[in-house]
Write a protein that holds these residues in place. Structure first.
Motif, mmCIF file in Angstrom:
data_model
loop_
_atom_site.group_PDB
_atom_site.id
_atom_site.type_symbol
_atom_site.label_atom_id
_atom_site.label_comp_id
_atom_site.label_asym_id
_atom_site.label_seq_id
_atom_site.Cartn_x
_atom_site.Cartn_y
_atom_site.Cartn_z
ATOM 1 N N LEU A 252 0.832 -1.203 0.000
ATOM 2 C CA LEU A 252 0.000 0.000 0.000
ATOM 3 C C LEU A 252 0.868 1.255 0.000
ATOM 4 N N GLU A 253 1.936 1.251 0.795
ATOM 5 C CA GLU A 253 2.800 2.429 0.899
ATOM 6 C C GLU A 253 3.444 2.747 -0.439
ATOM 7 N N VAL A 254 3.935 1.674 -1.111
ATOM 8 C CA VAL A 254 4.582 1.870 -2.412
ATOM 9 C C VAL A 254 3.556 2.399 -3.409
ATOM 10 N N ARG A 255 2.349 1.853 -3.337
ATOM 11 C CA ARG A 255 1.295 2.278 -4.263
ATOM 12 C C ARG A 255 0.951 3.763 -4.049
ATOM 13 N N ILE A 256 0.865 4.170 -2.772
ATOM 14 C CA ILE A 256 0.547 5.580 -2.485
ATOM 15 C C ILE A 256 1.640 6.480 -3.071
ATOM 16 N N ARG A 257 2.922 6.104 -2.817
ATOM 17 C CA ARG A 257 4.040 6.910 -3.303
ATOM 18 C C ARG A 257 4.053 6.936 -4.828
ATOM 19 N N ARG A 258 3.843 5.752 -5.429
ATOM 20 C CA ARG A 258 3.881 5.638 -6.886
ATOM 21 C C ARG A 258 2.766 6.488 -7.507
ATOM 22 N N ASP A 259 1.549 6.384 -6.943
ATOM 23 C CA ASP A 259 0.417 7.119 -7.511
ATOM 24 C C ASP A 259 0.626 8.629 -7.406
ATOM 25 N N ARG A 260 1.213 9.037 -6.273
ATOM 26 C CA ARG A 260 1.462 10.477 -6.087
ATOM 27 C C ARG A 260 2.461 10.956 -7.158
ATOM 28 N N GLU A 261 3.530 10.153 -7.367
ATOM 29 C CA GLU A 261 4.559 10.539 -8.338
ATOM 30 C C GLU A 261 3.997 10.573 -9.755
ATOM 31 N N ILE A 262 3.232 9.534 -10.068
ATOM 32 C CA ILE A 262 2.771 9.426 -11.455
ATOM 33 C C ILE A 262 1.716 10.482 -11.781
ATOM 34 N N LYS A 263 0.999 10.895 -10.751
ATOM 35 C CA LYS A 263 0.011 11.963 -10.948
ATOM 36 C C LYS A 263 0.749 13.265 -11.296
ATOM 37 N N THR A 264 1.810 13.523 -10.556
ATOM 38 C CA THR A 264 2.610 14.723 -10.814
ATOM 39 C C THR A 264 3.233 14.643 -12.212
ATOM 40 N N ARG A 265 3.680 13.435 -12.565
ATOM 41 C CA ARG A 265 4.338 13.255 -13.857
ATOM 42 C C ARG A 265 3.353 13.493 -15.010
ATOM 43 N N PHE A 266 2.132 13.004 -14.829
ATOM 44 C CA PHE A 266 1.105 13.192 -15.864
ATOM 45 C C PHE A 266 0.794 14.680 -16.045
ATOM 46 N N GLU A 267 0.634 15.375 -14.929
ATOM 47 C CA GLU A 267 0.319 16.810 -14.999
ATOM 48 C C GLU A 267 1.480 17.565 -15.646
ATOM 49 N N ALA A 268 2.714 17.178 -15.275
ATOM 50 C CA ALA A 268 3.885 17.861 -15.823
ATOM 51 C C ALA A 268 4.008 17.597 -17.323
ATOM 52 N N ALA A 269 3.678 16.363 -17.751
ATOM 53 C CA ALA A 269 3.773 16.025 -19.179
ATOM 54 C C ALA A 269 2.761 16.830 -19.990
ATOM 55 N N ALA A 270 1.569 17.005 -19.440
ATOM 56 C CA ALA A 270 0.543 17.793 -20.144
ATOM 57 C C ALA A 270 1.008 19.246 -20.263
ATOM 58 N N ASP A 271 1.604 19.765 -19.183
ATOM 59 C CA ASP A 271 2.123 21.147 -19.216
ATOM 60 C C ASP A 271 3.251 21.269 -20.239
ATOM 61 N N LEU A 272 4.145 20.272 -20.243
ATOM 62 C CA LEU A 272 5.289 20.314 -21.160
ATOM 63 C C LEU A 272 4.817 20.302 -22.609
ATOM 64 N N LEU A 273 3.826 19.463 -22.887
ATOM 65 C CA LEU A 273 3.317 19.400 -24.252
ATOM 66 C C LEU A 273 2.780 20.760 -24.690
ATOM 67 N N LEU A 274 2.053 21.415 -23.800
ATOM 68 C CA LEU A 274 1.491 22.729 -24.136
ATOM 69 C C LEU A 274 2.611 23.746 -24.373
ATOM 70 N N ASP A 275 3.620 23.715 -23.483
ATOM 71 C CA ASP A 275 4.735 24.660 -23.640
ATOM 72 C C ASP A 275 5.485 24.395 -24.938
ATOM 73 N N LEU A 276 5.665 23.123 -25.273
ATOM 74 C CA LEU A 276 6.398 22.758 -26.482
ATOM 75 C C LEU A 276 5.625 23.209 -27.729
ATOM 76 N N ILE A 277 4.305 23.016 -27.699
ATOM 77 C CA ILE A 277 3.460 23.445 -28.824
ATOM 78 C C ILE A 277 3.583 24.965 -29.002
ATOM 79 N N THR A 278 3.537 25.674 -27.868
ATOM 80 C CA THR A 278 3.616 27.141 -27.922
ATOM 81 C C THR A 278 4.987 27.589 -28.451
ATOM 82 N N ALA A 279 6.032 26.936 -27.916
ATOM 83 C CA ALA A 279 7.386 27.320 -28.317
ATOM 84 C C ALA A 279 7.642 27.034 -29.795
#
Lengths: 285, 321
Positions: A252-279
């Motif tokens: 459970l602990e690993v899952r909580i940590r993993r889910d928290r990380e991957i959520k951040t990673r997904f949000e960051a990837a969406a932001d990066l894609l937008l920035d890359l499109i703009t750039a």
């Protein structure tokens, strides 16, 4: 089974639900009205910890949703608890506010199980509450051609395949960054070769992503396309995660940590894609 | 009175996991919707009223507040505010619960009825004889009327008690059909019929089933209709023909779609109307006696009414003015 909170008239529904989860999902030895997390102010009627580190919870009640469950969902999302929450209710013609409550459950990612004399039926599947709290992608900010792929990535992420959801976003980033490589070379935005160097002519749409990006970072003339620098540096930093399918979390602990990380990673990837499109807009890729 | 030393009770935060429910708690029905409302209130505002417990070894037993305790368990609360009292005797334990609820939220009548025989037994043991209704009322905090209604419910055969239990488990918002009131009214009326015209009821359970079915189908529209059934049985009281009354009740207990209203109309309706009319006339005559001795009190309005009455009476009696 003995229940301390559950009113007697719902005991049969709870027992039938327990049998259904055992027979259909192989979940055995349910924990009854026990704490699932110290910080969570709610004990579901039944819960199991799966081998994938998910907590499958079932709350047995008269109708598919309530204000209390709303706060439970919100707490699970905030604490990134990998909970799949179902509501099991006795299917009768007079279930109070059935339509409104079942719609609300679905919106919140809560699964709905209807229990009748004929057996149990999953009306809606439960989504992992640790993942559905991911910041929604504002698709209007992206060019129309990206929107359906973004919606697909988001749905995939929330439905319990976060790695796949991230991967779909990385696909878009990779595709765009390769096009940027090709376009900058054809537009003469690369620096001149130093003595003894030859301008690389390899195709950007083929071969591994990382060497291509390293090549681009090496040959781009940053004086001419400074606007790309920040985004491309961020692209290089996400490449290691590109094919990260990840091992299934075992606790459970690993899952909580993993889910928290991957959520951040997904949000960051969406932001990066937008920035890359703009750039990349001046390049008209 | 109960012998609980409430002044020595202490207010403490008690771990919810160290609390057990009281096996004597008369409350047998916990409606999901009501629990849900309390759960939401406790989630938002916390437990505002301490529960009551007594210590039993290393654990605590509930005297009052089972629903609050259950909600705290559900909300994963670690402790709950509680007044810890001395361990009561079995009788005091029960009487305390009765008194708490007669002053505060009322239990369902059936809940009280189920536990009342136990209270009577314990009181009998305590005072050395069977308690009368007045003593029972004083000790439990229930009115004598409530005790009588409880007794009617307890005398019901088990299948009908099960019907009440089933009905009580439904949310209060849903219209309950076979309520405690329905059974109380029906039983009172059947008792009157049994007393006045015993030969009409061949098999009491069969008659009950017929009446329940008629009520479910809407042939009997209101629980108070049973009062008219009692009136039919007491036909003799208004000098109505008892054979007609017997026939009407027989029809009621055997014929489909024949309502209490129909039976009343076909048997004693006129006799009761006549009795009511005679009662009203007697009252008018008494009033007229007053005006005879005090004619100054006859106002213009009263005079006009009297003249109208006089005309009507003259016409009916064939003595035109």
């Amino acid at each position: 089974m003995s229940y301390r909170y559950l009113p007697a008239q719902l005991h049969a529904t709870a027992d039938a639900t327990m049998d259904f989860f055992r027979d259909s999902f192989g979940l055995q030895n349910a924990r009854v009205e026990e704490e699932i997390n110290k910080k969570l102010g709610y004990r579901p009627t039944l819960h199991w910890l799966t081998r994938q580190g998910y907590l499958v919870c079932v709350d047995v009640r008269e109708s598919p949703f309530s204000p209390t469950l709303e706060s439970v969902v919100s707490d699970c999302m905030q604490q990134c608890l990998p909970v799949k929450l179902f509501v099991a209710f006795p299917g009768k013609p007079d279930v109070p506010d059935y339509k409104r409550n079942s719609d609300r459950a679905r919106e919140k990612g809560v699964g709905v199980v209807e229990v009748t004399d004929a057996g149990c039926a999953v009306v809606y599947e439960a989504l992992p509450l640790s993942l559905i709290g991911v910041r929604p992608i504002d698709k209007k900010l992206y060019p129309p051609k990206y929107r359906s792929d973004l919606a697909h990535a988001e749905a995939t992420f929330k439905s319990g395949s976060p790695e796949k959801g991230c991967s779909l976003l990385y696909d878009e980033i990779e595709d765009l960054s390769r096009k940027i490589g090709e376009k900058t070379r054809s537009k003469g935005l690369w620096r001149a070769p130093k003595p003894g160097e030859n301008l690389p002519m390899s195709q950007f749409n083929k071969g591994q992503w990382r060497p291509k990006m390293e090549l681009l970072m090496l040959w781009l003339d940053w004086r001419k396309c400074k606007y790309l620098k920040d985004s491309l540096q961020r692209v290089v930093s996400v490449i290691p995660h590109r094919n990260e399918s990840g091992h299934k979390p075992a606790t459970l602990e690993v899952r909580i940590r993993r889910d928290r990380e991957i959520k951040t990673r997904f949000e960051a990837a969406a932001d990066l894609l937008l920035d890359l499109i703009t750039a990349a807009r001046p390049l008209r890729v | 009175m109960t012998r609980i030393d409430a002044e020595n009770a202490t207010l403490r935060e008690i771990p919810v996991e160290r609390i057990d429910r009281n096996p004597e708690n008369p409350r047998i029905v916990f409606r999901p919707t009501e629990l849900e409302e309390l759960l939401e209130s406790i989630r938002v505002y916390g437990v505002q009223v301490p529960i009551s417990l007594y210590k039993e070894g290393t654990r605590f037993v509930l005297i009052d507040g089972e629903r609050r305790w259950r909600c705290c368990l559900k909300l994963n609360k670690k402790t709950i505010p509680a007044l810890v009292q001395d361990k009561p005797t079995p009788l005091d334990n029960l009487l305390l619960m009765f008194n708490i609820h007669s002053l505060r939220e009322q239990w369902d009548l059936f809940t009280v009825a189920v536990k009342l025989p136990r209270v009577i037994d314990l009181l009998e043991h305590d005072i050395g004889r069977r308690p009368n209704e007045r003593e029972l009322a004083a000790r439990t905090g229930l009115s004598r009327g409530v005790i009588r209604r409880c007794k009617l419910l307890m005398e019901l055969p088990d299948p009908y008690k099960d019907e009440i239990r089933k009905e009580l488990n439904k949310p209060k918002a849903q219209a309950h059909k076979l309520t405690e009131d329905f059974f109380i009214e029906m039983e009172r009326s059947l008792k009157t019929v049994e007393r006045a015209l015993p030969q009409v009821i061949d098999d009491k359970d069969r008659v009950r089933d017929v009446l329940i079915e008629k009520y479910r189908k809407g042939t009997i529209r209101n629980v108070t209709d049973f009062r008219d059934m009692s009136k039919i049985a007491r036909a003799e009281y208004v000098q109505a023909d008892t054979n007609v009354a017997k026939f009407a009740l027989d029809q009621l207990f055997n014929r489909n779609n024949y309502s209490i209203e129909d039976a009343y109309r076909d048997s004693v309706s006129e006799a009761y109307s006549e009795r009511t009319f005679l009662g009203q006339v007697t009252m008018v005559i008494e009033q007229l006696d007053f005006f005879t001795s005090s004619p100054d009190h006859v106002t213009d309005e009263i005079r006009r009414a009297m003249e109208k009455l006089y005309d009507k009476l003259a016409k009916i009696l064939g003595r035109e003015r």
